[in-house]
Structures are given as C-alpha cells and as structure tokens.
Scaffold this motif. Structure first.
Motif, PDB file in Angstrom:
ATOM      1  N   PHE A 245     -42.220  14.461   7.970  1.00 19.36           N
ATOM      2  CA  PHE A 245     -42.150  15.663   7.139  1.00 19.36           C
ATOM      3  C   PHE A 245     -41.545  16.852   7.877  1.00 19.36           C
ATOM      4  O   PHE A 245     -40.987  17.750   7.244  1.00 19.36           O
ATOM      5  N   ALA A 246     -41.678  16.864   9.195  1.00 18.85           N
ATOM      6  CA  ALA A 246     -41.161  17.994   9.965  1.00 18.85           C
ATOM      7  C   ALA A 246     -40.850  17.552  11.384  1.00 18.85           C
ATOM      8  O   ALA A 246     -41.496  16.650  11.930  1.00 18.85           O
ATOM      9  N   ALA A 247     -39.848  18.184  11.969  1.00 14.97           N
ATOM     10  CA  ALA A 247     -39.440  17.872  13.339  1.00 14.97           C
ATOM     11  C   ALA A 247     -38.739  19.087  13.924  1.00 14.97           C
ATOM     12  O   ALA A 247     -38.412  20.038  13.207  1.00 14.97           O
ATOM     13  N   ARG A 248     -38.518  19.050  15.231  1.00 18.93           N
ATOM     14  CA  ARG A 248     -37.798  20.111  15.924  1.00 18.93           C
ATOM     15  C   ARG A 248     -36.714  19.481  16.799  1.00 18.93           C
ATOM     16  O   ARG A 248     -36.899  18.383  17.332  1.00 18.93           O
ATOM     17  N   VAL A 249     -35.621  20.184  16.958  1.00 13.84           N
ATOM     18  CA  VAL A 249     -34.545  19.704  17.829  1.00 13.84           C
ATOM     19  C   VAL A 249     -34.914  19.993  19.276  1.00 13.84           C
ATOM     20  O   VAL A 249     -35.379  21.093  19.604  1.00 13.84           O
ATOM     21  N   GLU A 250     -34.721  19.011  20.149  1.00  9.64           N
ATOM     22  CA  GLU A 250     -35.045  19.134  21.570  1.00  9.64           C
ATOM     23  C   GLU A 250     -33.849  18.705  22.417  1.00  9.64           C
ATOM     24  O   GLU A 250     -32.939  18.019  21.946  1.00  9.64           O
ATOM     25  N   GLN A 251     -33.872  19.106  23.674  1.00  9.65           N
ATOM     26  CA  GLN A 251     -32.910  18.591  24.636  1.00  9.65           C
ATOM     27  C   GLN A 251     -33.334  17.178  25.037  1.00  9.65           C
ATOM     28  O   GLN A 251     -34.516  16.849  25.028  1.00  9.65           O
ATOM     29  N   GLY A 252     -32.384  16.351  25.395  1.00  6.57           N
ATOM     30  CA  GLY A 252     -32.727  15.007  25.843  1.00  6.57           C
ATOM     31  C   GLY A 252     -31.643  14.018  25.486  1.00  6.57           C
ATOM     32  O   GLY A 252     -30.804  14.285  24.618  1.00  6.57           O
TER      33      GLY A 252
END
Length: 307
Positions: A245-252
C-alpha cells in the motif's frame, strides 16, 4: 437554474450536494443501477442515488442511453442544463442537444491531459507534480469538449490516488458551482482543447498491479501510490500475494526483487531501491511493514518475485 444531474460514485456526491446548496432546481438524478456489494452480494445503491433519495429527488437508473427512452424523459423534464460527474455512461448526440445551456462535465485532470476513465490514478502513476479539475462542454468525443473552467492543485510526493480523489471531489463541486453561476451570468468563454497535448487515461485493471522490480524505484513508488486503494500493487512472499500500500524510495543496488535490508524491508529495483512501509499478506490484515517484520522473517538476498 433547472438542472438534471448525472453521476454515480462518491466523487460525484459533493457536486450534487453543491448544486442543491446553491438553490438550483434539481429536476432528476440519473445514476447507474444498484449493484451487489461485498461477500454477501448485498444489492447496494450508488452513493449519488443515496444522496438524491435523502433530498427526495426523482432517481432514474437506465441501462441504455441510446434507445430513445432517456431522451424522451429529458425532453419532458426540459432542463436548462445537464451536469455530469463520473456518471459512467456516454451520452448520445440527441441527449447532448436537449438542454439550452448544454451538457457540462466535471473531469479530474487538467484537460486535454488524461482524458478517459482514470485521470486521477494516471496522474499519480506518471509522477505528475500537478493536477486539478476541468469543467467542459460535452461533445461526442471522449472528454474532447470546450473547456469552461480550470482549478489546479499540486500532487503531494507521497499522496495516493485515493487521497487525491478525496481532495479533488470537493474541488470538483466548487468548480461546477462556479461554472453554473458563470453560465447563468453569461460571463464564461469556452476554450477549445489543444489536440496536440491530449493524452489518454484508461481504466485501471488488475493486470498492471504486480511489481516489476527491474523498473526504477521511482516509477514503482508512483505505481504503488496510483494503485492505492484499487487494485493495489503487489509482489510475493513465498506462495502468497503481498499487497504493498505504501513505500519509499531509497538508495541501494542489487539483484532486482531481492531484499537489501531485512530490518527495514528494502528491496532492490532496476534503479535504486524501495522500502515497503505498509503491506498486507494474503489471508491477513493490512499493517505497517514494521509490524509485518515482527511476525515474518526475511533475510538479505531473499527474492520477492513469484516462486
């Protein structure tokens, strides 16, 4: 003004209420037929019908628009204007020509961008920074009529399609009320749409909901937002579907679809990574990713693609 209102879902409810509040004479309300809802398939009226009945308004729920029946009803009703908000049916030419002030539509995008059934969702899916409401005269084409009024609003970087729906519905009502007043006072100048800038926003379907981790994280982040609350993006946890339902963009970086951080639920994508923040495992309830991880073990390198 004597108005016939045509609309069906929650999005249209504030618009009907707004016309009632402004003192217009609502001659009749046209909406989709009642439909079975839920596991018990209880026959349920559309939200617009429920509001219309609260106000004692006549309600029509035709299954056909082109057999002449609706046109004959409307000629007898003799409205000055027909207002259409997410009705879900195409009006034939013989109906469009009945009211002297025309048929006007409330559309959830900045036309000519995102014509079609899914303008709000596609604005989010495509990562637009801005959207809004457009009122327009209805023609025989799909959302091709002359523009009457436009109201703009930014789209939040984490805003979901559902949240945007909730903001645009009252904005649509406000824009409709202003449009009707301006038409009454003959102080509005229709503007033709620029066909060179036109884009199409088709209805969503479940086939687009599975996350393809070879795509960039930013694109998947927008897809997750745009598919919330329906049909909801998903991936896999073992042999079960895991809705996201929800997520965040991260480095990796890493093999797309594999876990990069087991403590924070970070998944590698084709470019960058996603950190899941709200999920629902098949057969379970919706919960935060933190709560999910307390009950389920994942490990770095585990693949979330279908087994």
């Amino acid at each position: 003004m004597k108005i016939v209102f045509m609309g069906t879902p929650d999005f249209a409810v504030p618009s009907l209420q707004g016309l009632i509040d402004d003192g217009h004479e609502i001659l009749a309300v046209y909406t989709q037929p009642d439909k079975p809802v839920g596991r018990k398939q209880v026959l349920t009226p559309p939200p617009v019908k429920a509001l219309a009945l609260e106000h004692g308004l006549p309600v029509y729920q035709p299954t056909k628009m082109r057999d002449g029946t609706v046109a004959a009803q409307l000629r007898e009703l003799a409205p000055d204007l027909i207002a259409v908000v997410a009705y879900g049916r195409i009006l034939p030419k013989e109906i469009l020509e009945i009211p002297p002030y025309g048929c006007i539509n409330v559309h959830g995008s900045l036309l000519p961008k995102y014509r079609g059934a899914g303008p709000i969702q596609w604005s989010v899916i495509n990562g637009e920074a801005e959207t809004g409401i457009t009122t327009m005269y209805m023609g025989e084409g799909l959302d091709t009529g002359d523009i009457l009024l436009v109201q703009r609003t930014p789209i939040g970087p984490e805003e979901t399609a559902g949240e945007l729906f909730d903001r645009l519905a009252p904005m649509g009502a406000d824009c409709l009320k202003k449009t009707v007043r301006a038409l009454e006072e003959k102080r509005i100048t229709p503007v033709k749409q620029d066909e060179q800038k036109a884009t199409y926003a088709p209805m969503l379907d479940k086939t687009m909901a599975e996350l393809d981790f070879t795509r960039p994280a930013a694109e998947l982040h927008n897809l997750i937002r745009g598919l919330n609350p329906w049909p909801v993006a998903y991936t896999h946890y073992g042999d079960k579907k895991l809705k996201v339902f929800a997520a965040r963009v991260e480095q990796g970086s890493g093999e797309p679809g594999t876990v990069l951080d087991a403590d924070r639920f970070v998944i590698a994508c084709g470019e960058g990574a996603l950190r899941f923040t709200e999920v629902q495992l098949e057969g379970s309830r919706r919960m935060s990713a933190e709560e999910f991880l307390r009950g389920k073990k994942i490990f770095v390198g585990r693949s979330l693609t279908a087994n």
